[in-house]
Design a protein around this motif. Structure first.
Motif, PDB file in Angstrom:
ATOM      1  N   GLY A  55     -39.270 117.637   6.520  1.00  0.00           N
ATOM      2  CA  GLY A  55     -38.946 118.554   7.609  1.00  0.00           C
ATOM      3  C   GLY A  55     -40.160 119.327   8.091  1.00  0.00           C
ATOM      4  O   GLY A  55     -40.372 119.498   9.295  1.00  0.00           O
ATOM      5  N   THR A  56     -40.976 119.770   7.162  1.00  0.00           N
ATOM      6  CA  THR A  56     -42.156 120.553   7.504  1.00  0.00           C
ATOM      7  C   THR A  56     -43.175 119.735   8.290  1.00  0.00           C
ATOM      8  O   THR A  56     -43.823 120.245   9.199  1.00  0.00           O
ATOM      9  N   VAL A  57     -43.304 118.463   7.983  1.00  0.00           N
ATOM     10  CA  VAL A  57     -44.308 117.619   8.633  1.00  0.00           C
ATOM     11  C   VAL A  57     -43.816 117.026   9.951  1.00  0.00           C
ATOM     12  O   VAL A  57     -44.524 117.059  10.957  1.00  0.00           O
ATOM     13  N   PHE A  58     -42.606 116.471   9.985  1.00  0.00           N
ATOM     14  CA  PHE A  58     -42.174 115.691  11.144  1.00  0.00           C
ATOM     15  C   PHE A  58     -41.436 116.485  12.218  1.00  0.00           C
ATOM     16  O   PHE A  58     -41.514 116.135  13.392  1.00  0.00           O
ATOM     17  N   LEU A  59     -40.726 117.525  11.855  1.00  0.00           N
ATOM     18  CA  LEU A  59     -39.952 118.248  12.860  1.00  0.00           C
ATOM     19  C   LEU A  59     -40.801 119.003  13.884  1.00  0.00           C
ATOM     20  O   LEU A  59     -40.409 119.091  15.048  1.00  0.00           O
ATOM     21  N   PRO A  60     -41.961 119.541  13.535  1.00  0.00           N
ATOM     22  CA  PRO A  60     -42.720 120.271  14.564  1.00  0.00           C
ATOM     23  C   PRO A  60     -43.563 119.396  15.494  1.00  0.00           C
ATOM     24  O   PRO A  60     -44.261 119.911  16.361  1.00  0.00           O
ATOM     25  N   LEU A  61     -43.506 118.077  15.351  1.00  0.00           N
ATOM     26  CA  LEU A  61     -44.322 117.209  16.208  1.00  0.00           C
ATOM     27  C   LEU A  61     -44.040 117.421  17.694  1.00  0.00           C
ATOM     28  O   LEU A  61     -44.959 117.443  18.513  1.00  0.00           O
ATOM     29  N   ALA A  62     -42.784 117.578  18.054  1.00  0.00           N
ATOM     30  CA  ALA A  62     -42.439 117.783  19.468  1.00  0.00           C
ATOM     31  C   ALA A  62     -43.026 119.098  19.975  1.00  0.00           C
ATOM     32  O   ALA A  62     -43.538 119.161  21.095  1.00  0.00           O
ATOM     33  N   TYR A  63     -42.981 120.132  19.166  1.00  0.00           N
ATOM     34  CA  TYR A  63     -43.541 121.425  19.559  1.00  0.00           C
ATOM     35  C   TYR A  63     -45.039 121.291  19.827  1.00  0.00           C
ATOM     36  O   TYR A  63     -45.563 121.826  20.808  1.00  0.00           O
ATOM     37  N   ILE A  64     -45.714 120.582  18.953  1.00  0.00           N
ATOM     38  CA  ILE A  64     -47.154 120.362  19.118  1.00  0.00           C
ATOM     39  C   ILE A  64     -47.427 119.632  20.431  1.00  0.00           C
ATOM     40  O   ILE A  64     -48.346 119.987  21.171  1.00  0.00           O
ATOM     41  N   TRP A 130     -30.553 110.040   1.437  1.00  0.00           N
ATOM     42  CA  TRP A 130     -30.445 109.266   2.685  1.00  0.00           C
ATOM     43  C   TRP A 130     -30.395 110.152   3.933  1.00  0.00           C
ATOM     44  O   TRP A 130     -30.966 109.772   4.955  1.00  0.00           O
ATOM     45  N   PRO A 131     -29.777 111.342   3.913  1.00  0.00           N
ATOM     46  CA  PRO A 131     -29.791 112.150   5.149  1.00  0.00           C
ATOM     47  C   PRO A 131     -31.207 112.560   5.576  1.00  0.00           C
ATOM     48  O   PRO A 131     -31.511 112.631   6.769  1.00  0.00           O
ATOM     49  N   SER A 132     -32.075 112.798   4.605  1.00  0.00           N
ATOM     50  CA  SER A 132     -33.435 113.232   4.940  1.00  0.00           C
ATOM     51  C   SER A 132     -34.228 112.136   5.636  1.00  0.00           C
ATOM     52  O   SER A 132     -35.176 112.430   6.362  1.00  0.00           O
ATOM     53  N   ARG A 133     -33.840 110.898   5.449  1.00  0.00           N
ATOM     54  CA  ARG A 133     -34.555 109.781   6.086  1.00  0.00           C
ATOM     55  C   ARG A 133     -34.423 109.827   7.605  1.00  0.00           C
ATOM     56  O   ARG A 133     -35.239 109.250   8.315  1.00  0.00           O
ATOM     57  N   PHE A 134     -33.425 110.527   8.121  1.00  0.00           N
ATOM     58  CA  PHE A 134     -33.230 110.623   9.570  1.00  0.00           C
ATOM     59  C   PHE A 134     -34.072 111.746  10.187  1.00  0.00           C
ATOM     60  O   PHE A 134     -34.187 111.816  11.414  1.00  0.00           O
ATOM     61  N   LEU A 135     -34.671 112.613   9.366  1.00  0.00           N
ATOM     62  CA  LEU A 135     -35.538 113.657   9.899  1.00  0.00           C
ATOM     63  C   LEU A 135     -36.815 113.063  10.498  1.00  0.00           C
ATOM     64  O   LEU A 135     -37.337 113.580  11.490  1.00  0.00           O
ATOM     65  N   LEU A 138     -36.109 111.575  13.951  1.00  0.00           N
ATOM     66  CA  LEU A 138     -35.763 112.693  14.831  1.00  0.00           C
ATOM     67  C   LEU A 138     -37.029 113.376  15.346  1.00  0.00           C
ATOM     68  O   LEU A 138     -37.200 113.592  16.552  1.00  0.00           O
ATOM     69  N   GLY A 139     -37.927 113.709  14.456  1.00  0.00           N
ATOM     70  CA  GLY A 139     -39.177 114.347  14.842  1.00  0.00           C
ATOM     71  C   GLY A 139     -40.041 113.462  15.720  1.00  0.00           C
ATOM     72  O   GLY A 139     -40.622 113.915  16.709  1.00  0.00           O
ATOM     73  N   LEU A 140     -40.113 112.179  15.369  1.00  0.00           N
ATOM     74  CA  LEU A 140     -40.936 111.249  16.150  1.00  0.00           C
ATOM     75  C   LEU A 140     -40.360 111.000  17.539  1.00  0.00           C
ATOM     76  O   LEU A 140     -41.102 110.955  18.531  1.00  0.00           O
ATOM     77  N   LEU A 141     -39.047 110.842  17.647  1.00  0.00           N
ATOM     78  CA  LEU A 141     -38.429 110.609  18.958  1.00  0.00           C
ATOM     79  C   LEU A 141     -38.508 111.863  19.838  1.00  0.00           C
ATOM     80  O   LEU A 141     -38.685 111.754  21.058  1.00  0.00           O
ATOM     81  N   ALA A 142     -38.404 113.030  19.241  1.00  0.00           N
ATOM     82  CA  ALA A 142     -38.560 114.264  20.011  1.00  0.00           C
ATOM     83  C   ALA A 142     -39.994 114.364  20.541  1.00  0.00           C
ATOM     84  O   ALA A 142     -40.214 114.785  21.684  1.00  0.00           O
ATOM     85  N   ALA A 143     -40.968 113.955  19.736  1.00  0.00           N
ATOM     86  CA  ALA A 143     -42.359 113.943  20.202  1.00  0.00           C
ATOM     87  C   ALA A 143     -42.533 112.939  21.334  1.00  0.00           C
ATOM     88  O   ALA A 143     -43.245 113.211  22.307  1.00  0.00           O
ATOM     89  N   CYS A 144     -41.880 111.779  21.230  1.00  0.00           N
ATOM     90  CA  CYS A 144     -41.922 110.785  22.316  1.00  0.00           C
ATOM     91  C   CYS A 144     -41.371 111.369  23.607  1.00  0.00           C
ATOM     92  O   CYS A 144     -41.937 111.158  24.689  1.00  0.00           O
ATOM     93  N   ALA A 145     -40.270 112.096  23.513  1.00  0.00           N
ATOM     94  CA  ALA A 145     -39.666 112.703  24.708  1.00  0.00           C
ATOM     95  C   ALA A 145     -40.611 113.724  25.325  1.00  0.00           C
ATOM     96  O   ALA A 145     -40.785 113.762  26.552  1.00  0.00           O
ATOM     97  N   ALA A 146     -41.248 114.538  24.502  1.00  0.00           N
ATOM     98  CA  ALA A 146     -42.198 115.533  25.012  1.00  0.00           C
ATOM     99  C   ALA A 146     -43.382 114.842  25.684  1.00  0.00           C
ATOM    100  O   ALA A 146     -43.834 115.267  26.756  1.00  0.00           O
ATOM    101  N   LEU A 147     -43.855 113.774  25.076  1.00  0.00           N
ATOM    102  CA  LEU A 147     -44.974 113.035  25.667  1.00  0.00           C
ATOM    103  C   LEU A 147     -44.557 112.325  26.947  1.00  0.00           C
ATOM    104  O   LEU A 147     -45.358 112.222  27.888  1.00  0.00           O
TER     105      LEU A 147
END
Length: 168
Positions: A55-64, A130-135, A138-147
């Motif tokens: 969560g700490t690594v992948f979720l803030p990618l979109a914000y960045i 297994w739920p954490s594998r979807f984080l 989620l972070g990568l696709l949100a970054a794709c949307a921002a880009l």
């Protein structure tokens, strides 16, 4: 659309920050209990690795990406004429989207396999992971949307907002 993207990226960044705080509290409590009371918290390493760190690594990618604040290396870019900087911005954005999308595609496959297998880590306690594998996707696709929003801005003649990026 930009407001929605900004808001979603901020929510993910806050969740990442909360994850970081929870990780610090969890690990500190585990150390205190382990060394002072000989009662460590079972599964701490597993929860930290499977949930908090992801969560700490992948979720803030979109914000960045929304705020255009990645770590960059600008050896020649600043010295180039404006006419060359825009195409390079477009190319860099396209390559970033491709990179994040590839990682998202791979991580979705991994997450779906983990879901199918109801993945867990067996230790003193069984930690369901297994739920954490979807984080990750989620972070990568949100970054794709921002880009993608940044790319649309660049292609329609707008200028990508440059945050205060860390320059090396």
């Amino acid at each position: 659309m930009k407001r929605i993207s900004d808001h979603f990226a901020s929510v993910l960044a806050y969740v990442a920050g909360l994850s970081l705080v929870l990780m610090m509290v969890h690990v500190t409590l585990d150390v205190v209990l382990k060394y002072f009371f000989k009662q460590p918290i079972p599964g701490t390493a597993e929860v930290v690795a499977a949930y908090y760190m992801i969560g700490t690594v992948f979720l803030p990618l979109a914000y960045i990406e929304v705020h255009n604040r990645p770590i960059v290396v600008e050896l020649l870019y600043d010295r180039l004429p404006q006419g060359l900087q825009r195409p390079l911005d477009v190319l860099a954005t396209i390559l970033s989207i491709a990179f994040y999308a590839f990682l998202a595609w791979q991580s979705i496959k991994i997450a779906l396999t983990a879901l199918e297998n109801r993945e867990y880590i067996d230790g003193v306690w069984k930690v369901v992971v297994w739920p954490s594998r979807f984080l990750i996707p989620l972070g990568l696709l949100a970054a794709c949307a921002a880009l993608a929003l940044r790319l649309m801005t660049l292609l329609t003649g707008g200028k990508a907002e440059h945050g205060h990026a860390e320059t090396v």
